[in-house]
Write an enzyme that holds these catalytic residues in place. Structure first.
Site, PDB file in Angstrom:
ATOM      1  N   GLU A  21       0.834  -1.208   0.000  1.00  0.00           N
ATOM      2  CA  GLU A  21       0.000   0.000   0.000  1.00  0.00           C
ATOM      3  C   GLU A  21       0.867   1.256   0.000  1.00  0.00           C
ATOM      4  O   GLU A  21       1.840   1.341   0.754  1.00  0.00           O
ATOM      5  CB  GLU A  21      -0.912  -0.011   1.231  1.00  0.00           C
ATOM      6  CG  GLU A  21      -1.830   1.193   1.291  1.00  0.00           C
ATOM      7  CD  GLU A  21      -2.845   1.078   2.404  1.00  0.00           C
ATOM      8  OE1 GLU A  21      -3.577   0.067   2.463  1.00  0.00           O
ATOM      9  OE2 GLU A  21      -2.906   2.011   3.231  1.00  0.00           O
ATOM     10  N   THR A  52      -3.838   4.974  -1.538  1.00  0.00           N
ATOM     11  CA  THR A  52      -4.870   5.468  -0.620  1.00  0.00           C
ATOM     12  C   THR A  52      -5.522   6.749  -1.145  1.00  0.00           C
ATOM     13  O   THR A  52      -5.061   7.375  -2.100  1.00  0.00           O
ATOM     14  CB  THR A  52      -4.301   5.728   0.790  1.00  0.00           C
ATOM     15  OG1 THR A  52      -3.348   6.789   0.701  1.00  0.00           O
ATOM     16  CG2 THR A  52      -3.663   4.487   1.370  1.00  0.00           C
ATOM     17  N   GLY A 112     -14.611   6.136   5.238  1.00  0.00           N
ATOM     18  CA  GLY A 112     -13.706   7.236   5.596  1.00  0.00           C
ATOM     19  C   GLY A 112     -14.019   7.721   7.005  1.00  0.00           C
ATOM     20  O   GLY A 112     -15.023   7.332   7.599  1.00  0.00           O
ATOM     21  N   ASP A 113     -13.142   8.552   7.529  1.00  0.00           N
ATOM     22  CA  ASP A 113     -13.338   9.093   8.884  1.00  0.00           C
ATOM     23  C   ASP A 113     -14.125  10.390   8.826  1.00  0.00           C
ATOM     24  O   ASP A 113     -13.967  11.178   7.901  1.00  0.00           O
ATOM     25  CB  ASP A 113     -11.973   9.344   9.549  1.00  0.00           C
ATOM     26  CG  ASP A 113     -11.309   8.028   9.924  1.00  0.00           C
ATOM     27  OD1 ASP A 113     -12.023   7.131  10.424  1.00  0.00           O
ATOM     28  OD2 ASP A 113     -10.095   7.893   9.703  1.00  0.00           O
ATOM     29  N   TYR A 152     -11.605  -4.840  10.856  1.00  0.00           N
ATOM     30  CA  TYR A 152     -10.870  -4.376  12.038  1.00  0.00           C
ATOM     31  C   TYR A 152     -10.767  -5.483  13.091  1.00  0.00           C
ATOM     32  O   TYR A 152     -11.677  -5.663  13.902  1.00  0.00           O
ATOM     33  CB  TYR A 152     -11.592  -3.131  12.607  1.00  0.00           C
ATOM     34  CG  TYR A 152     -11.706  -2.053  11.554  1.00  0.00           C
ATOM     35  CD1 TYR A 152     -10.727  -1.085  11.436  1.00  0.00           C
ATOM     36  CD2 TYR A 152     -12.757  -2.067  10.620  1.00  0.00           C
ATOM     37  CE1 TYR A 152     -10.795  -0.130  10.421  1.00  0.00           C
ATOM     38  CE2 TYR A 152     -12.830  -1.122   9.602  1.00  0.00           C
ATOM     39  CZ  TYR A 152     -11.841  -0.158   9.510  1.00  0.00           C
ATOM     40  OH  TYR A 152     -11.900   0.782   8.504  1.00  0.00           O
ATOM     41  N   GLN A 183      -7.277  -3.923   9.062  1.00  0.00           N
ATOM     42  CA  GLN A 183      -6.488  -2.876   9.714  1.00  0.00           C
ATOM     43  C   GLN A 183      -5.194  -3.511  10.228  1.00  0.00           C
ATOM     44  O   GLN A 183      -5.154  -4.715  10.463  1.00  0.00           O
ATOM     45  CB  GLN A 183      -7.322  -2.326  10.888  1.00  0.00           C
ATOM     46  CG  GLN A 183      -6.702  -1.192  11.657  1.00  0.00           C
ATOM     47  CD  GLN A 183      -6.422   0.011  10.768  1.00  0.00           C
ATOM     48  OE1 GLN A 183      -5.438  -0.013  10.023  1.00  0.00           O
ATOM     49  NE2 GLN A 183      -7.251   1.025  10.845  1.00  0.00           N
ATOM     50  N   GLN A 219       6.284   7.223  15.226  1.00  0.00           N
ATOM     51  CA  GLN A 219       5.322   7.162  14.126  1.00  0.00           C
ATOM     52  C   GLN A 219       4.307   6.035  14.367  1.00  0.00           C
ATOM     53  O   GLN A 219       3.104   6.234  14.245  1.00  0.00           O
ATOM     54  CB  GLN A 219       6.105   6.890  12.844  1.00  0.00           C
ATOM     55  CG  GLN A 219       5.281   6.812  11.594  1.00  0.00           C
ATOM     56  CD  GLN A 219       6.155   6.404  10.415  1.00  0.00           C
ATOM     57  OE1 GLN A 219       6.888   5.412  10.501  1.00  0.00           O
ATOM     58  NE2 GLN A 219       6.105   7.171   9.360  1.00  0.00           N
TER      59      GLN A 219
HETATM   60  P1  FAD Z   1     -17.635   1.128   8.056  1.00  0.00           P
HETATM   61  O1  FAD Z   1     -17.684  -0.267   7.596  1.00  0.00           O
HETATM   62  O2  FAD Z   1     -18.642   2.077   7.502  1.00  0.00           O
HETATM   63  O3  FAD Z   1     -17.716   1.125   9.650  1.00  0.00           O
HETATM   64  C1  FAD Z   1     -17.527   2.314  10.391  1.00  0.00           C
HETATM   65  C2  FAD Z   1     -18.234   2.167  11.729  1.00  0.00           C
HETATM   66  O4  FAD Z   1     -19.666   2.123  11.519  1.00  0.00           O
HETATM   67  C3  FAD Z   1     -17.880   0.873  12.469  1.00  0.00           C
HETATM   68  O5  FAD Z   1     -17.827   1.150  13.832  1.00  0.00           O
HETATM   69  C4  FAD Z   1     -19.033  -0.063  12.119  1.00  0.00           C
HETATM   70  O6  FAD Z   1     -19.247  -1.047  13.125  1.00  0.00           O
HETATM   71  C5  FAD Z   1     -20.193   0.921  12.058  1.00  0.00           C
HETATM   72  N1  FAD Z   1     -21.264   0.465  11.125  1.00  0.00           N
HETATM   73  C6  FAD Z   1     -21.096  -0.069   9.889  1.00  0.00           C
HETATM   74  N2  FAD Z   1     -22.284  -0.356   9.336  1.00  0.00           N
HETATM   75  C7  FAD Z   1     -23.233  -0.009  10.245  1.00  0.00           C
HETATM   76  C8  FAD Z   1     -24.672  -0.061  10.276  1.00  0.00           C
HETATM   77  N3  FAD Z   1     -25.368  -0.524   9.230  1.00  0.00           N
HETATM   78  N4  FAD Z   1     -25.313   0.396  11.387  1.00  0.00           N
HETATM   79  C9  FAD Z   1     -24.618   0.890  12.448  1.00  0.00           C
HETATM   80  N5  FAD Z   1     -23.267   0.965  12.488  1.00  0.00           N
HETATM   81  C10 FAD Z   1     -22.587   0.527  11.392  1.00  0.00           C
HETATM   82  N6  FAD Z   1      -9.212   6.010   5.226  1.00  0.00           N
HETATM   83  C11 FAD Z   1      -8.979   7.004   4.308  1.00  0.00           C
HETATM   84  O7  FAD Z   1      -9.349   8.173   4.549  1.00  0.00           O
HETATM   85  N7  FAD Z   1      -8.358   6.721   3.119  1.00  0.00           N
HETATM   86  C12 FAD Z   1      -7.954   5.475   2.786  1.00  0.00           C
HETATM   87  O8  FAD Z   1      -7.393   5.268   1.703  1.00  0.00           O
HETATM   88  C13 FAD Z   1      -8.177   4.416   3.726  1.00  0.00           C
HETATM   89  N8  FAD Z   1      -7.793   3.137   3.467  1.00  0.00           N
HETATM   90  C14 FAD Z   1      -8.060   2.133   4.367  1.00  0.00           C
HETATM   91  C15 FAD Z   1      -7.704   0.814   4.049  1.00  0.00           C
HETATM   92  C16 FAD Z   1      -7.978  -0.213   4.939  1.00  0.00           C
HETATM   93  C17 FAD Z   1      -7.583  -1.631   4.587  1.00  0.00           C
HETATM   94  C18 FAD Z   1      -8.623   0.061   6.180  1.00  0.00           C
HETATM   95  C19 FAD Z   1      -8.912  -1.048   7.150  1.00  0.00           C
HETATM   96  C20 FAD Z   1      -8.977   1.372   6.504  1.00  0.00           C
HETATM   97  C21 FAD Z   1      -8.706   2.427   5.598  1.00  0.00           C
HETATM   98  N9  FAD Z   1      -9.052   3.740   5.880  1.00  0.00           N
HETATM   99  C22 FAD Z   1      -8.816   4.744   4.956  1.00  0.00           C
HETATM  100  C23 FAD Z   1      -9.665   4.094   7.173  1.00  0.00           C
HETATM  101  C24 FAD Z   1     -11.218   4.070   7.117  1.00  0.00           C
HETATM  102  O9  FAD Z   1     -11.684   5.041   6.217  1.00  0.00           O
HETATM  103  C25 FAD Z   1     -11.747   4.349   8.527  1.00  0.00           C
HETATM  104  O10 FAD Z   1     -11.395   3.315   9.384  1.00  0.00           O
HETATM  105  C26 FAD Z   1     -13.242   4.629   8.598  1.00  0.00           C
HETATM  106  O11 FAD Z   1     -13.539   5.171   9.892  1.00  0.00           O
HETATM  107  C27 FAD Z   1     -14.102   3.400   8.426  1.00  0.00           C
HETATM  108  O12 FAD Z   1     -14.319   3.072   7.115  1.00  0.00           O
HETATM  109  P2  FAD Z   1     -15.058   1.658   6.770  1.00  0.00           P
HETATM  110  O13 FAD Z   1     -15.632   1.720   5.420  1.00  0.00           O
HETATM  111  O14 FAD Z   1     -14.152   0.539   7.103  1.00  0.00           O
HETATM  112  O15 FAD Z   1     -16.204   1.738   7.881  1.00  0.00           O
END
Ligand code: FAD
Length: 291
Positions: A21, A52, A112-113, A152, A183, A219
């Site tokens: 990555e 990313t 995303g966050d 995660y 993660q 880091q």
């Molecule tokens: P989701 O799957 O949407 O989950 C987020 C939260 O919502 C979790 O707590 C989950 O339990 C909860 N949730 C999900 N569905 C529901 C539902 N139906 N009802 C209630 N709660 C629910 N970030 C970046 O900005 N850029 C990147 O390029 C990037 N790459 C990444 C690559 C990997 C492999 C990983 C693991 C993370 C990456 N991230 C990146 C970070 C990621 O964007 C954050 O962790 C973000 O907060 C969660 O995204 P997600 O799609 O995994 O979350």
């Protein structure tokens, strides 16, 4: 370029899939570093690399440019990261068109966050609340893409419990994720117990473990705190004992990550996704040692 789902299918039971990555750099010095890293790591013939996507689309053009660069100049299968926070459905459609025009076949679709300053943030009315909604949307609009999602092993920091997070992950798999990338984690038992729970919950797709070689202690402490994952005490002590001696940190990290990866492979993981932070040396040495 290949679909990663096909690569995983072809390799299953034969050999592990390795991927790297990268993030799109902000300035010229960073770009130079990334060119070097891609050239070096490209020699190890990874099965795919990923690029990313900055929070709120801040790297949109750079992400696409680097994906094109890696695919066209290096001929390596690439996966574009995409996050939907702040994007309307129309904007997601436009991004899918752009990625398709650039020859991208693989997307890791994430929520995303939330912006740090949520006070001034209004989500688009037709936007997406979760990664599973984004995956379902892309799957229905553009079924030709191979889609990955994030997962995660130590639970997503916002989730109320590991059980709730897993139920949400099942929604993501059911929405059409072809595979999941985890993660980063440092304790393999956390990954394997998560894997068992995911399988028991009916999640069948491949789950690639994500490994981040430790370049420097400060880091990694910052990153693990943000990501909500733990660094084992013995690794902390060993890194602290290295002080400012970069060579000692390098050797300690190399030894730890090599052992961690070997154990993962011995227990049959489908592959390993390396979070390289655009550095090549450590990842190269680890991969040479485990291949
Ligand atoms: P989701 O799957 O949407 O989950 C987020 C939260 O919502 C979790 O707590 C989950 O339990 C909860 N949730 C999900 N569905 C529901 C539902 N139906 N009802 C209630 N709660 C629910 N970030 C970046 O900005 N850029 C990147 O390029 C990037 N790459 C990444 C690559 C990997 C492999 C990983 C693991 C993370 C990456 N991230 C990146 C970070 C990621 O964007 C954050 O962790 C973000 O907060 C969660 O995204 P997600 O799609 O995994 O979350």
């Amino acid at each position: 370029m290949k679909k990663i789902s096909n690569i995983l299918g072809e390799c299953a039971g034969h050999r592990p899939v390795f991927s790297f990555e990268f993030y799109p750099p902000k300035n010229e010095a960073g770009e130079e570093q990334l060119f070097l890293s891609i050239a070096e790591l490209g020699k190890l013939r990874p099965d795919f690399v990923s690029v990313t996507y900055g929070a709120g689309g801040s790297t949109r053009e750079r992400t696409v440019r680097w994906v094109e660069e890696i695919q066209q100049r290096h001929g390596i299968t690439t996966m574009a990261h995409y996050t939907s926070i702040g994007a309307s459905r129309g904007e997601v459609r436009a991004m899918l068109d752009q990625l398709s025009t650039s020859g991208v076949q693989n997307i890791i679709a994430l929520r995303g966050d939330w912006p740090q300053d949520q006070a001034g943030y209004t989500p688009p009315v037709d936007g997406f609340r979760y990664g599973s909604e984004l995956i379902a949307f892309i799957r229905s609009e553009r079924p030709e893409f191979c889609l990955a999602g994030g997962c995660y092993p130590e639970k997503h920091p916002e989730a109320a419990s590991a059980e709730a997070d897993l139920a949400n992950l099942k929604r993501k798999a059911d929405a059409g994720a072809d595979f999941l990338v985890s993660q980063l984690f440092f304790d393999n038992e956390l990954y394997f117990s998560f894997l068992d729970r995911a399988r028991a919950a009916g999640i069948r797709c491949p789950i690639l473990p994500g490994i981040m070689p430790v370049g420097n202690y400060k880091q990694i402490a910052r990153i693990t705190q943000m990501a909500g994952c733990r660094i084992p005490e013995d690794l902390v002590h060993r890194l602290e004992a290295c002080g400012e001696d970069r060579e000692k940190v390098f050797q300690t990290s190399l030894e730890y990550s090599t052992r961690q990866c070997r154990q993962l492979l011995e227990r049959g993981v489908p592959g390993i996704h390396f979070y390289t932070l655009n550095q090549s040396k450590l990842t190269m040495e680890i991969l040479k040692a485990i291949r």
